[in-house]
Design an enzyme around this catalytic site. Structure first.
Site, PDB file in Angstrom:
ATOM      1  N   SER A 258     143.656  53.992  36.181  1.00  0.00           N
ATOM      2  CA  SER A 258     143.185  53.064  35.158  1.00  0.00           C
ATOM      3  C   SER A 258     144.157  51.920  35.009  1.00  0.00           C
ATOM      4  O   SER A 258     145.377  52.122  35.066  1.00  0.00           O
ATOM      5  CB  SER A 258     143.039  53.801  33.818  1.00  0.00           C
ATOM      6  OG  SER A 258     142.682  52.902  32.778  1.00  0.00           O
ATOM      7  N   HIS A 260     143.699  50.062  32.223  1.00  0.00           N
ATOM      8  CA  HIS A 260     143.391  49.804  30.810  1.00  0.00           C
ATOM      9  C   HIS A 260     142.248  48.802  30.672  1.00  0.00           C
ATOM     10  O   HIS A 260     142.210  47.988  29.742  1.00  0.00           O
ATOM     11  CB  HIS A 260     144.634  49.307  30.066  1.00  0.00           C
ATOM     12  CG  HIS A 260     144.795  49.888  28.695  1.00  0.00           C
ATOM     13  ND1 HIS A 260     145.448  51.074  28.461  1.00  0.00           N
ATOM     14  CD2 HIS A 260     144.377  49.467  27.476  1.00  0.00           C
ATOM     15  CE1 HIS A 260     145.445  51.344  27.169  1.00  0.00           C
ATOM     16  NE2 HIS A 260     144.785  50.386  26.550  1.00  0.00           N
TER      17      HIS A 260
END
Length: 363
Positions: A258, A260
């Site tokens: 990820s 974010h």
């Protein structure tokens, strides 16, 4: 799900929920939900990278008994689509996280509750009808972190997801330009009473190197946290082979590739680019999950082909929540699952175990 807003008839894909949500949300809220770090290049890349990957169609495969189920860290799930942790669902709907959890349960979906939920973790868990994980931001004081962990355990959460990629907020210029502020009555209630970082003040200086990073978690804190709980522990925000190896070495139970959602450091690679790098390094020792730009079932299929066990969906759940409440969230997940099943059928894959790199064109 009586009493939910009627879902517009032209909502047939996740982009339709985004379009309708944009029409209903005030500009500052849109900037918060859809904005990203700096110039938004990483957020754009997340979308473009999945779109650029081509699939390899297969015909005449035996798909009798086809299924999308999986077992993940002790949970039997009907599909690999997970609701990512997102803060402050009350910005999009009056029922907030309760509505999201209801929509998740209606589709058998796993929901990850954010530390920054606008409702207490215990209240969400008490009304939830499906499995929950808890996303944890480690606090400056270990006692405060441990308090959150014990609350998650007591509430019946099935795993802890520690976000490690945002010890400081990204520079979200779109939010700044729109003047976004949390409305009265919405706050991170799970953090009430906890000590924030001790920030020094110097003229002309940001807080990043004046106390924020002094309180940021380090690898030894992850090892400590692992020793404090029996819950499976995942690290969210792993984007490199080096960090993936450190995560395995420290004993975590899973990692989530990820960036974010592009909301932290801009110009990071897309998660579709980082996923195969991390998956190769992990080499099946622990599950690898992925988020960032998942908008179609074909995106989910591509992520599984590149080594993910499951994918997480962030912004689309807020779009669907804003448009249709719990019913919208359930409908959004139903769309994604249907798209995944069609993609599996047309690439000749009977189950998730049969999805590998040969799903991709040129493999």
């Amino acid at each position: 799900m009586a009493g939910q807003a009627e879902i517009p008839a032209d909502v047939v894909a996740l982009c339709d929920y985004e379009r309708h949500a944009a029409e209903r949300m005030p500009a500052p809220l849109r900037a918060y939900v859809d904005g990203a770090g700096a110039d938004g290049l990483t957020a754009q890349a997340n979308l473009a990278a999945w779109q650029a990957i081509r699939l390899q169609g297969r015909v005449l495969a035996d798909l009798r008994g086809a299924d999308t189920g999986l077992r993940l860290l002790g949970l039997d799930l009907p599909h690999p689509l997970i609701l990512a942790p997102v803060a402050f669902h009350g910005l999009a709907h009056a029922e907030a996280e309760h509505a999201t959890a209801l929509g998740a349960a209606a589709t058998g979906s796993l929901m990850v509750v954010s530390t920054q939920s606008g409702l207490p973790l215990e209240d969400i868990a008490a009304r939830a009808q499906g499995p929950l994980w808890f996303q944890l931001y480690m606090q400056p004081e270990r006692g405060d972190t441990l308090s959150l962990v014990r609350r998650a355990e007591a509430a019946g959460c099935r795993a802890l997801v520690v976000s490690v990629d945002a010890p400081v907020n990204g520079l979200r210029n779109m939010e700044q330009r729109a003047g976004f502020r949390l409305p009265e009555g919405i706050r991170a209630v799970n953090l009430d009473g906890m000590r924030p970082p001790q920030i020094r003040s110097e003229p002309g200086r940001a807080a990043t190197f004046l106390g924020l990073m002094d309180a940021a978690p380090r690898w030894e804190d992850i090892a400590w946290l692992k020793s404090q709980t029996r819950l499976p522990l995942l690290l969210k925000g792993i984007m490199s082979a080096h960090d993936a190896e450190r995560a395995v070495a420290v004993g975590v139970d899973g990692v989530i590739v990820s960036n974010h959602g592009g909301r932290a450091l801009d110009t990071l690679p897309a998660t579709a680019e980082a996923l195969p790098v991390v998956a190769r390094q992990v080499a099946g020792r622990i599950p690898v999950l992925c988020d960032g730009g998942i908008r179609r079932g074909t995106d989910a299929l591509k992520a599984l082909a590149l080594g993910a066990s499951a994918v997480l969906v962030g912004r689309p759940q807020i779009h669907a929540l804003a448009v249709g409440g719990a019913a919208g969230v359930a409908h959004m997940l139903t769309i994604l699952r249907a798209e995944l099943e069609v993609a599996m059928a047309l690439t000749g894959r009977r189950d998730l175990a049969g999805i590998d790199e040969t799903v991709l064109w040129g493999s």
